[in-house]
Design a protein around this motif. Structure first.
Motif, PDB file in Angstrom:
ATOM      1  N   VAL A 173      -0.794 -18.324 -16.583  1.00  0.00           N
ATOM      2  CA  VAL A 173      -1.186 -17.523 -15.431  1.00  0.00           C
ATOM      3  C   VAL A 173      -1.147 -16.023 -15.732  1.00  0.00           C
ATOM      4  O   VAL A 173      -2.131 -15.313 -15.542  1.00  0.00           O
ATOM      5  CB  VAL A 173      -0.296 -17.844 -14.202  1.00  0.00           C
ATOM      6  CG1 VAL A 173      -0.680 -16.990 -13.007  1.00  0.00           C
ATOM      7  CG2 VAL A 173      -0.391 -19.325 -13.853  1.00  0.00           C
ATOM      8  N   ALA A 174      -0.013 -15.502 -16.197  1.00  0.00           N
ATOM      9  CA  ALA A 174       0.125 -14.054 -16.400  1.00  0.00           C
ATOM     10  C   ALA A 174      -0.711 -13.562 -17.579  1.00  0.00           C
ATOM     11  O   ALA A 174      -1.298 -12.474 -17.515  1.00  0.00           O
ATOM     12  CB  ALA A 174       1.595 -13.683 -16.591  1.00  0.00           C
ATOM     13  N   ALA A 175      -0.782 -14.327 -18.665  1.00  0.00           N
ATOM     14  CA  ALA A 175      -1.554 -13.897 -19.842  1.00  0.00           C
ATOM     15  C   ALA A 175      -3.039 -13.712 -19.523  1.00  0.00           C
ATOM     16  O   ALA A 175      -3.633 -12.699 -19.916  1.00  0.00           O
ATOM     17  CB  ALA A 175      -1.352 -14.865 -21.009  1.00  0.00           C
ATOM     18  N   PRO A 176      -3.696 -14.636 -18.805  1.00  0.00           N
ATOM     19  CA  PRO A 176      -5.093 -14.391 -18.434  1.00  0.00           C
ATOM     20  C   PRO A 176      -5.270 -13.165 -17.534  1.00  0.00           C
ATOM     21  O   PRO A 176      -6.295 -12.482 -17.611  1.00  0.00           O
ATOM     22  CB  PRO A 176      -5.514 -15.674 -17.704  1.00  0.00           C
ATOM     23  CG  PRO A 176      -4.573 -16.714 -18.169  1.00  0.00           C
ATOM     24  CD  PRO A 176      -3.286 -16.008 -18.453  1.00  0.00           C
ATOM     25  N   VAL A 177      -4.289 -12.860 -16.679  1.00  0.00           N
ATOM     26  CA  VAL A 177      -4.370 -11.661 -15.843  1.00  0.00           C
ATOM     27  C   VAL A 177      -4.346 -10.422 -16.742  1.00  0.00           C
ATOM     28  O   VAL A 177      -5.120  -9.476 -16.540  1.00  0.00           O
ATOM     29  CB  VAL A 177      -3.226 -11.625 -14.802  1.00  0.00           C
ATOM     30  CG1 VAL A 177      -3.187 -10.286 -14.078  1.00  0.00           C
ATOM     31  CG2 VAL A 177      -3.376 -12.763 -13.809  1.00  0.00           C
ATOM     32  N   ALA A 178      -3.462 -10.425 -17.750  1.00  0.00           N
ATOM     33  CA  ALA A 178      -3.413  -9.294 -18.690  1.00  0.00           C
ATOM     34  C   ALA A 178      -4.750  -9.132 -19.404  1.00  0.00           C
ATOM     35  O   ALA A 178      -5.256  -8.016 -19.553  1.00  0.00           O
ATOM     36  CB  ALA A 178      -2.280  -9.484 -19.688  1.00  0.00           C
ATOM     37  N   ALA A 179      -5.351 -10.243 -19.844  1.00  0.00           N
ATOM     38  CA  ALA A 179      -6.648 -10.176 -20.521  1.00  0.00           C
ATOM     39  C   ALA A 179      -7.725  -9.624 -19.592  1.00  0.00           C
ATOM     40  O   ALA A 179      -8.574  -8.834 -20.008  1.00  0.00           O
ATOM     41  CB  ALA A 179      -7.050 -11.560 -21.033  1.00  0.00           C
ATOM     42  N   TYR A 180      -7.672 -10.010 -18.325  1.00  0.00           N
ATOM     43  CA  TYR A 180      -8.638  -9.507 -17.337  1.00  0.00           C
ATOM     44  C   TYR A 180      -8.498  -7.994 -17.173  1.00  0.00           C
ATOM     45  O   TYR A 180      -9.491  -7.257 -17.127  1.00  0.00           O
ATOM     46  CB  TYR A 180      -8.416 -10.233 -16.004  1.00  0.00           C
ATOM     47  CG  TYR A 180      -9.332  -9.767 -14.906  1.00  0.00           C
ATOM     48  CD1 TYR A 180     -10.647 -10.215 -14.840  1.00  0.00           C
ATOM     49  CD2 TYR A 180      -8.881  -8.887 -13.939  1.00  0.00           C
ATOM     50  CE1 TYR A 180     -11.494  -9.788 -13.825  1.00  0.00           C
ATOM     51  CE2 TYR A 180      -9.718  -8.457 -12.926  1.00  0.00           C
ATOM     52  CZ  TYR A 180     -11.027  -8.909 -12.867  1.00  0.00           C
ATOM     53  OH  TYR A 180     -11.856  -8.472 -11.876  1.00  0.00           O
ATOM     54  N   ILE A 181      -7.267  -7.515 -17.090  1.00  0.00           N
ATOM     55  CA  ILE A 181      -7.024  -6.072 -16.952  1.00  0.00           C
ATOM     56  C   ILE A 181      -7.500  -5.329 -18.199  1.00  0.00           C
ATOM     57  O   ILE A 181      -8.163  -4.288 -18.105  1.00  0.00           O
ATOM     58  CB  ILE A 181      -5.531  -5.804 -16.672  1.00  0.00           C
ATOM     59  CG1 ILE A 181      -5.163  -6.345 -15.281  1.00  0.00           C
ATOM     60  CG2 ILE A 181      -5.209  -4.318 -16.780  1.00  0.00           C
ATOM     61  CD1 ILE A 181      -3.677  -6.405 -15.010  1.00  0.00           C
ATOM     62  N   LEU A 182      -7.173  -5.851 -19.385  1.00  0.00           N
ATOM     63  CA  LEU A 182      -7.625  -5.213 -20.625  1.00  0.00           C
ATOM     64  C   LEU A 182      -9.150  -5.214 -20.722  1.00  0.00           C
ATOM     65  O   LEU A 182      -9.748  -4.240 -21.179  1.00  0.00           O
ATOM     66  CB  LEU A 182      -7.013  -5.902 -21.842  1.00  0.00           C
ATOM     67  CG  LEU A 182      -5.525  -5.663 -22.052  1.00  0.00           C
ATOM     68  CD1 LEU A 182      -4.988  -6.589 -23.140  1.00  0.00           C
ATOM     69  CD2 LEU A 182      -5.249  -4.202 -22.388  1.00  0.00           C
ATOM     70  N   SER A 183      -9.786  -6.299 -20.280  1.00  0.00           N
ATOM     71  CA  SER A 183     -11.254  -6.351 -20.287  1.00  0.00           C
ATOM     72  C   SER A 183     -11.832  -5.259 -19.409  1.00  0.00           C
ATOM     73  O   SER A 183     -12.836  -4.631 -19.753  1.00  0.00           O
ATOM     74  CB  SER A 183     -11.751  -7.711 -19.792  1.00  0.00           C
ATOM     75  OG  SER A 183     -11.385  -8.727 -20.689  1.00  0.00           O
TER      76      SER A 183
END
Length: 194
Positions: A173-183
């Motif tokens: 859950v948290a890792a995909p959110v981080a990837a979304y923010i970095l994107s």
């Protein structure tokens, strides 16, 4: 930082345990729990991002701030330099130890079966670590999941920490959110480091 909600955190030691629970003795089990971020350790997401930044940049700890530039009414920018807080190498962390931490965080995202693989983001070299804290709210068990790390896009570097309440896992859950923010940061016309 001067926010009412930002807490100082807690890194317990033998003295703290003796003060809070005089009949208990610090043991290897306490040390092992601390090593994986469990037990009495208390940190905020901002503190985790600060740790990630220091690991990623080779050991320099800067005071976090809430802006990356200030602009006056006449559109002139006021340059603000980061405030140095500490050097981890002066606090006993070796360069070899930092390299091991960097490699471990990188492997967690970029090697199988890394638990932070979903933080991988095109255009960035991402290094991260996930975690899940079990908590009890009014007699009901819940989770706070998270991921912390750093990302390098060549001309810009980011440190991040994401916490999600009520989720199943940091990696899921948290890792995909981080990837979304970095994107989103990668799509900016002129990204600036945080």
């Amino acid at each position: 930082i001067p926010l009412q909600e930002e807490a100082s955190g807690l890194v317990p030691n033998k003295g703290y345990l003796k003060k809070m629970s005089p009949r208990e003795t610090w043991s290897e089990a306490y040390t092992a729990n601390m090593a994986i971020g469990q037990g009495m350790l208390l940190v905020t997401p901002l503190q985790l991002a600060s740790v990630a930044a220091a690991i990623g940049n080779g050991g320099t700890v800067f005071r976090p701030r809430l802006w990356d530039r200030r602009v006056c009414a006449d559109q002139t920018e006021i340059q603000t330099e980061p405030v140095l807080v500490a050097q981890l190498t002066e606090a006993g962390v070796s360069q070899e130890g930092l390299a091991v931490l960097q490699a471990g965080l990188w492997a967690s995202v970029n090697e199988s079966p890394g638990n932070a693989r979903r933080a991988a983001t095109p255009g960035f070299q991402v290094a991260a670590r996930t975690g899940t804290s079990q908590i009890w709210w009014q007699g009901v068990q819940d989770n706070i999941t998270g991921v912390m790390g750093f990302a390098d896009a060549g001309d810009v570097q980011y440190a991040f920490s994401v916490s999600v309440e009520g989720a199943k896992s940091g990696g899921g859950v948290a890792a995909p959110v981080a990837a979304y923010i970095l994107s989103g940061a990668a799509r900016e016309e002129s990204p600036r480091p945080l």
